[in-house]
Design a protein around this motif. Structure first.
Motif, mmCIF file in Angstrom:
data_model
loop_
_atom_site.group_PDB
_atom_site.id
_atom_site.type_symbol
_atom_site.label_atom_id
_atom_site.label_comp_id
_atom_site.label_asym_id
_atom_site.label_seq_id
_atom_site.Cartn_x
_atom_site.Cartn_y
_atom_site.Cartn_z
ATOM 1 N N CYS A 122 34.796 50.184 39.593
ATOM 2 C CA CYS A 122 35.491 49.156 40.369
ATOM 3 C C CYS A 122 34.659 47.877 40.336
ATOM 4 O O CYS A 122 33.441 47.916 40.126
ATOM 5 C CB CYS A 122 35.728 49.614 41.806
ATOM 6 N N VAL A 123 35.303 46.742 40.521
ATOM 7 C CA VAL A 123 34.596 45.464 40.591
ATOM 8 C C VAL A 123 34.829 44.866 41.975
ATOM 9 O O VAL A 123 35.966 44.833 42.460
ATOM 10 C CB VAL A 123 35.030 44.508 39.454
ATOM 11 N N ILE A 124 33.752 44.461 42.624
ATOM 12 C CA ILE A 124 33.818 43.935 43.993
ATOM 13 C C ILE A 124 33.381 42.468 43.967
ATOM 14 O O ILE A 124 32.346 42.136 43.367
ATOM 15 C CB ILE A 124 32.885 44.729 44.934
ATOM 16 N N ARG A 125 34.145 41.608 44.609
ATOM 17 C CA ARG A 125 33.780 40.181 44.659
ATOM 18 C C ARG A 125 34.539 39.504 45.786
ATOM 19 O O ARG A 125 35.429 40.097 46.407
ATOM 20 C CB ARG A 125 34.100 39.510 43.325
ATOM 21 N N ALA A 126 34.180 38.242 46.020
ATOM 22 C CA ALA A 126 34.959 37.431 46.948
ATOM 23 C C ALA A 126 36.226 36.988 46.227
ATOM 24 O O ALA A 126 36.185 36.713 45.025
ATOM 25 C CB ALA A 126 34.147 36.218 47.391
ATOM 26 N N PRO A 127 37.375 36.926 46.907
ATOM 27 C CA PRO A 127 38.627 36.557 46.235
ATOM 28 C C PRO A 127 38.501 35.219 45.506
ATOM 29 O O PRO A 127 38.020 34.227 46.076
ATOM 30 C CB PRO A 127 39.629 36.464 47.398
ATOM 31 N N GLY A 128 38.868 35.221 44.230
ATOM 32 C CA GLY A 128 38.844 33.988 43.443
ATOM 33 C C GLY A 128 37.470 33.574 42.938
ATOM 34 O O GLY A 128 37.341 32.553 42.256
ATOM 35 N N ASP A 129 36.437 34.327 43.253
ATOM 36 C CA ASP A 129 35.072 33.957 42.844
ATOM 37 C C ASP A 129 34.686 34.722 41.578
ATOM 38 O O ASP A 129 34.550 35.936 41.596
ATOM 39 C CB ASP A 129 34.087 34.284 43.983
ATOM 40 N N GLN A 130 34.518 33.968 40.487
ATOM 41 C CA GLN A 130 34.115 34.603 39.227
ATOM 42 C C GLN A 130 32.601 34.517 39.006
ATOM 43 O O GLN A 130 32.074 35.121 38.078
ATOM 44 C CB GLN A 130 34.831 33.918 38.050
ATOM 45 N N ALA A 131 31.902 33.751 39.863
ATOM 46 C CA ALA A 131 30.462 33.507 39.636
ATOM 47 C C ALA A 131 29.591 34.669 40.097
ATOM 48 O O ALA A 131 28.487 34.858 39.595
ATOM 49 C CB ALA A 131 30.030 32.221 40.336
#
Length: 366
Positions: free
Chosen positions: A347-356
């Protein structure tokens, strides 16, 4: 060698370099710090042969020179002196004498010529980045580094630049963290990859706090940074980092959104009854509801549910709860996004819309 300075002018550089000065050494010289005095400047150098730190300070110099003295003892002496007291430090034969008020200390020495210094690093590329940006890259990725893995190239952080951005990547083979930042001087050189060892990463993180710009010089075997009055130099790990791009899911078909704090708290509660060795939890993603379950060899069980944004077929995946919590702790926003492919994929976890900034966690069999 002879100098005098207020206590604080000696304490600051000693504290800056002491992180790399080891207490127990096969080489006695590595328990020492190098004191070099000239032009009303004191430079203090500490090294463990992997990382070298040099810190400087303004002092009053009566006689130039250099010598090495036991680092921990000198730091403890200076630290326990009264605030703002004037300290006189001089070399007398094979000893260094420290005087302050009514206190007097004599320390043993070793010749400065025996101290291993990293001279020119033959820099192939120099990049500039804001200090707070560099600190953020390390803060967001360092926890995923491996510790004492036989795959030695995982015991560090990959720094990769294409001249426009600087990217930090760390992985222990079970999870991966990635963060990138724009360079202050875009177009500085071509693409380059280096692996900074764990000790270097942690020391660099410790001294990066503050504003201003950081200049990173990358050589064949070393990386060097000047940060205020501190010069940091580290050896690089000679190895090939895994092709990390292959393990990052691209456009996962299922997306779950959840409140970061609610998800963290539910995972923390459930983890109390997870297997202490494997730390596994089972996540069942249903329509707008996430069910988290854990059990242990004592036949104890925990279950918690969190309201989430999710649609599509139900999917059940096992994860190491520690890896999930580490990733959530590193995200600064209130809502997180978890991208899912299937029950056997990462799975990939991130802030919505954040690709950095993104985190990848591999599934585990439960």
């Amino acid at each position: 060698m002879k100098l005098s300075a207020p206590r604080e002018q000696l304490l600051a550089p000693l504290q800056s370099v002491m992180g790399v000065v080891e207490r127990r050494q096969t080489m006695p010289i590595l328990a020492n710090v190098l004191l070099a005095v000239q032009n009303n400047k004191l430079s203090v150098t500490g090294t463990d042969l992997e990382v070298e730190l040099v810190a400087s300070s303004d002092v009053t110099v009566q006689q130039a020179g250099d010598i090495t003295v036991p680092g921990r003892k000198l730091l403890d002496i200076i630290r326990t002196l009264p605030d703002k007291v004037l300290v006189n430090l001089s070399r007398e034969g094979e000893k260094v004498v420290i005087k302050a008020g009514r206190s007097r200390f004599t320390l043993s020495t070793l010749p400065a010529s025996e101290f291993p210094l990293i001279e020119d690093i033959n820099a192939r590329q120099t990049i500039r980045i804001a200090r707070n940006q560099a600190a953020r890259l390390i803060e967001k990725t360092h926890f995923a580094m491996a510790q004492q893995d036989v795959r030695y190239y995982l015991n560090g952080t990959l720094l990769e630049t294409d001249g426009k951005t600087l990217r930090a990547v760390a992985t222990d083979g079970h999870r991966l963290s990635l963060a990138e930042a724009e360079l202050a001087d875009a177009g500085a050189g071509g693409t380059q990859q280096v692996i900074l060892p764990r000790k270097g990463v942690l020391e660099l993180q410790r001294i990066l706090a503050g504003d201003g710009e950081l200049e990173l010089s990358i050589g064949t075997n070393h990386i060097r940074a000047q940060i205020g009055d501190i010069r940091f130099t580290s050896k690089l790990i000679d190895g090939k980092f895994p092709e990390y791009g292959r393990v990052i899911p691209v456009n996962p078909p299922r997306i779950m959104t959840a409140g970061r704090d609610a998800l963290r708290q539910a995972l923390q509660r459930t983890s109390i009854l997870s297997n202490e060795k494997y730390r596994g939890v089972r996540l069942t993603f249903g329509t707008n509801l996430l069910t988290i379950q854990a059990h242990n060899p004592e036949q104890e069980e925990a279950e918690d549910q969190v309201e989430v944004g999710f649609s599509g077929d139900e999917i059940e995946i096992g994860f190491n709860v520690t890896y999930l919590l580490d990733a959530l702790a590193a995200i600064d926003v209130d809502t997180v996004e978890v991208g899912l492919t299937d029950a056997n994929s990462s799975c990939v976890i991130r802030a919505p819309g954040d690709q950095a900034i993104k985190y990848v966690v591999m599934p585990m069999r439960l």
